[in-house]
Design an enzyme around this catalytic site. Structure first.
Site, short mmCIF file in Angstrom:
data_model
loop_
_atom_site.label_atom_id
_atom_site.label_comp_id
_atom_site.label_asym_id
_atom_site.label_seq_id
_atom_site.Cartn_x
_atom_site.Cartn_y
_atom_site.Cartn_z
N GLN A 413 0.89 -1.28 0.15
CA GLN A 413 0.02 -0.04 -0.05
C GLN A 413 0.99 1.17 0.09
OE1 GLN A 413 -3.40 -0.26 -0.35
NE2 GLN A 413 -3.12 -2.47 -0.64
N GLY A 414 2.24 1.02 0.01
CA GLY A 414 3.06 2.50 -0.06
C GLY A 414 4.48 1.92 1.03
N THR A 415 4.99 3.34 1.17
CA THR A 415 6.20 3.40 1.98
C THR A 415 6.05 4.44 3.21
OG1 THR A 415 7.51 3.22 -0.08
CG2 THR A 415 8.60 4.15 1.99
N VAL A 416 6.23 3.94 4.10
CA VAL A 416 6.21 4.66 5.49
C VAL A 416 7.60 5.47 6.11
CG1 VAL A 416 5.50 4.61 7.73
CG2 VAL A 416 4.37 3.12 6.22
N LYS A 430 2.95 7.92 5.52
CA LYS A 430 2.68 6.89 4.27
C LYS A 430 2.50 7.57 3.23
CE LYS A 430 0.16 2.89 3.45
NZ LYS A 430 -0.90 2.00 3.94
N ASP A 531 -7.60 -8.51 6.45
CA ASP A 531 -6.21 -8.81 6.12
C ASP A 531 -5.45 -8.39 7.54
OD1 ASP A 531 -4.06 -9.41 4.93
OD2 ASP A 531 -3.43 -7.70 3.88
#
Length: 535
Positions: A413-416, A430, A531
Site C-alpha cells: 500500500q506504500g512506503t512509511v 505513508k 487482512d
C-alpha cells in the site's frame, strides 16, 4: 531704524506705519497704479484706498510723479517687502545767525551747539530722549570724514520702539558768545540720515549744500502677532500659498515673507512664485563646472561626466577623474551591473519555478480530491477528530525531504517514513498508492472515516497531504515495533526481548478482537478488515 542723528538741526516726524484690520482691502484690483515715477508701489501699499491694504498704507503720487507720505510729506525713495523697511527723503533744517549773533529763525545752531532727539510712544506710553554736543573754535579743529564732536557730532537712533520723534538743536551760552563763532559758520544744521548717507566735511561748516538725506523707517501690518492675526482669515495679510508670517522685531505687528526658494509679493494671492536659483550665480552655490538644476523651492548641483563630487562650491566641488579612477569606476559599474543582472535573473527564475510548483501543487490537490475533502471536513468542523490538511513543505521538513534513512517500512500500500512535525510530534507518514482516479472518492471517504476513529488499539490517522502526485497520510507514531517481532523475538529495538507468556498472548488476542469488533460494529460506518496480520 538704521539711522543717525547728526547735529545740525531738523524737526521730523517718523511714523511707524501700522495697519488696523477694519475695512481692509484684501487684494488690489487690476487697475491699481503699481509705480509712481521710478518707485515701485507694491501691495499692501497703494495710491488710493481701493489699492492699499488700508489708509495707513496710502502713498500719494503728485503730478511730478514723486511718491510721498500724505501724513508728513516725506518723499518715498523705495519700499522693501522682504524686511519691512521704507526709505524716505528727510529735509535738512537750518538755523543761522547774523553778525551780531542774533538768531535769524526759530532754531539755535553753531559750533557751541547741543542737539537732541525726543520721542513719546503713544502706544506704549513711554518717553525717550538722546542727543549730542558739537563744539569748535575754528575750522582747523575739524577733520573731514570724522564726526566725533568737533564741528560735527552724531548719535545713533535705537533699532526698535521709536515712532513719532522730534529733533532739535540749541546754542549753549549767550548770544554774544555765539556771535564770535558766526564768523566761522553763520548757519548750523541738524538732520537724521541713514547709516553711511553722510560723510562729514570741514567745508560743510562754511557751505552746506545738502538739502535732504535718506532715512530708513520700519513698517508692519496691524498691531497683532502672527498667532493672533492667523485666527481671522478674512483680515490676515499673508495671502500667498508659499508665504510665512514673522512677528515684527522692532515693534508691534507682523510682516509677511515668501518661503525659502520662492520670491514675489507674499501679500497677494499667488504672489510667491518659485525662484530659479540657477539663473543667477549669486543665488546658488553650485561649483563653476557643476550643472545647476532648478526644483520647486530649491535647486540641485551635479558634476558633469568625467568629474566627481557634490558639485557645491562649499562642498567637494567637481574634480576630474583620473584614468585609473575612471577604469575602476567603469569596472565597478560593470561588476555591479553583472551582479544585478544575475540576481534579477535568479529572482525571475525562482519566481517562475515557484509559480510552476504552486500551479502543480494546485493541480495535484484537485486531482487527489482536495476540494471534496475540504467540503467533508467543513461538515465536521465542530469535531476534534477532523483530519488536518498538511502542506507538502511541512512533510518535507518533517522527513528531511523524504530521506531514505527515515523509512520505517514498505508494503503493497506504500512506503512509511518517520517524521517530526514543527510542534515536536513524532508521526508516521505513508505514501499511498492509488491506481486510478476512480478510487479518489473512495480514498477521501476512508480518510474522513479513519480520522474519526478513536480506539486505544487502533493507530489514529491525523491527516493527509494532497499536494503531491501520490497522496501522503499522516498517522500517529507507534515506537515499539510490530506484534510479529514481539511474538518471535525479532524486536529490532531489543534483540534479546523476552518471549511473551501465554497470558500476554491471550491479552493481545483479546484486545485485537476488541479492536476488530469496534471497527465492525461500534463506528457509524462499519469497516470490515479482511487482512489482519501480526506484522
Amino acid at each position: 531704524m538704521g539711522s543717525q542723528l547728526h547735529l545740525l538741526h531738523i524737526v521730523l516726524v517718523l511714523v511707524w506705519i501700522l495697519c488696523g484690520a477694519a475695512d481692509a482691502v484684501t487684494q488690489p484690483n487690476s487697475n491699481c497704479t503699481k509705480r509712481c515715477g521710478s518707485v515701485e508701489i507694491p501691495f499692501p501699499f497703494g495710491t488710493d484706498e481701493s489699492c492699499s491694504l488700508d489708509t495707513s498704507f496710502l502713498i500719494s503720487c503728485n503730478h511730478t510723479s514723486t511718491p510721498y507720505l500724505p501724513h508728513n510729506n516725506a518723499t518715498v525713495l523705495s519700499i522693501s517687502l522682504d524686511d519691512g523697511e521704507m526709505r524716505v527723503s528727510a529735509a535738512v533744517a537750518r538755523g543761522c545767525y547774523d553778525v551780531n549773533g542774533t538768531r535769524i529763525n526759530e532754531t539755535t545752531v553753531g559750533c557751541n551747539t547741543i542737539g537732541e532727539i525726543v520721542e513719546y510712544n503713544v502706544i506704549e506710553r513711554r518717553n525717550y530722549a538722546t542727543g549730542c554736543f558739537s563744539v569748535c573754535l575754528s575750522v582747523n579743529e575739524t577733520t573731514s570724514g570724522i564726526c566725533t564732536g568737533a564741528g560735527c557730532c552724531q548719535s545713533p537712533i535705537p533699532a526698535n520702539g521709536l515712532s513719532d520723534i522730534g529733533i532739535g538743536s540749541y546754542s549753549s551760552g549767550a548770544d554774544s558768545y555765539n556771535a564770535i563763532f558766526s564768523s566761522i559758520n553763520s548757519c548750523g544744521y541738524a538732520f537724521v540720515a541713514e547709516d553711511g548717507a553722510y560723510n562729514f566735511s570741514s567745508a560743510d561748516l562754511v557751505n552746506f549744500r545738502h538739502q535732504s538725506f535718506p532715512v530708513v523707517v520700519d513698517w508692519a501690518v496691524g498691531k497683532q502677532t502672527c498667532e493672533e492675526a492667523q485666527k481671522n482669515t478674512s483680515s490676515y495679510a499673508c495671502r500667498a500659498d508659499k508665504s510665512e508670517c514673522y512677528n515684527s522685531t522692532k515693534g508691534v505687528g507682523y510682516i509677511c515673507k515668501c518661503s525659502t526658494g520662492f520670491g514675489g509679493n507674499p501679500y497677494l494671492v499667488g504672489g510667491c512664485q518659485d525662484v530659479d536659483e540657477c539663473k543667477n550665480k549669486e543665488w546658488n552655490d553650485c561649483y563653476s563646472r557643476a550643472i545647476c538644476k532648478n526644483v520647486p523651492g530649491n535647486y540641485t548641483c551635479s558634476c558633469p561626466k568625467g568629474y566627481h563630487g557634490d558639485g557645491r562650491e562649499n562642498g567637494t566641488k567637481c574634480r576630474r577623474q583620473s584614468r585609473t579612477q575612471f577604469i575602476l569606476i567603469m569596472a565597478l559599474g560593470v561588476s555591479v551591473g553583472v551582479i544585478a543582472l544575475l540576481v534579477t535573473s535568479f529572482y525571475v527564475y525562482w519566481r517562475m519555478k515557484e509559480k510552476r510548483l504552486n500551479k502543480l501543487k494546485e493541480q495535484f490537490f484537485q486531482q487527489n480530491g482536495g476540494f471534496i475533502l475540504q467540503q467533508k471536513i467543513s461538515r465536521h468542523r465542530g469535531s476534534k477528530e477532523t483530519a488536518k490538511l498538511f502542506t507538502v513543505e511541512e512533510l518535507k521538513t518533517a522527513t528531511n525531504n523524504f530521506d531514505e534513512s527515515k523509512i520505517l517500512g514498505k508494503g503493497g500500500q506504500g512506503t512509511v517514513y518517520k517524521g517530526l512535525l514543527s510542534d515536536n510530534r513524532t508521526v508516521a507518514i505513508k505514501r499511498s498508492k492509488i491506481s486510478g482516479s476512480t478510487q479518489i472518492e473512495q480514498f477521501i471517504n476512508e480518510v474522513v472515516l479513519l480520522s474519526q476513529i478513536n480506539h486505544r488499539n487502533v493507530v489514529r490517522l491525523l491527516g493527509c497531504c494532497l499536494e503531491t502526485e501520490v497522496p501522503l497520510l499522516v498517522y500517529e507514531f507507534i515506537p515499539n515495533g510490530t506484534i510479529f517481532e514481539h511474538l518471535h523475538g525479532h524486536n529490532i529495538n531489543n534483540p534479546q526481548s523476552l518471549k511473551l507468556s501465554w497470558k500476554t498472548r491471550l491479552r493481545i488476542a483479546i484486545e485485537t478482537a476488541g479492536a476488530l469488533a469496534y471497527l465492525h460494529s461500534a463506528i457509524s460506518i462499519p469497516i470490515i478488515h479482511r487482512d489482519i496480520k501480526t506484522n
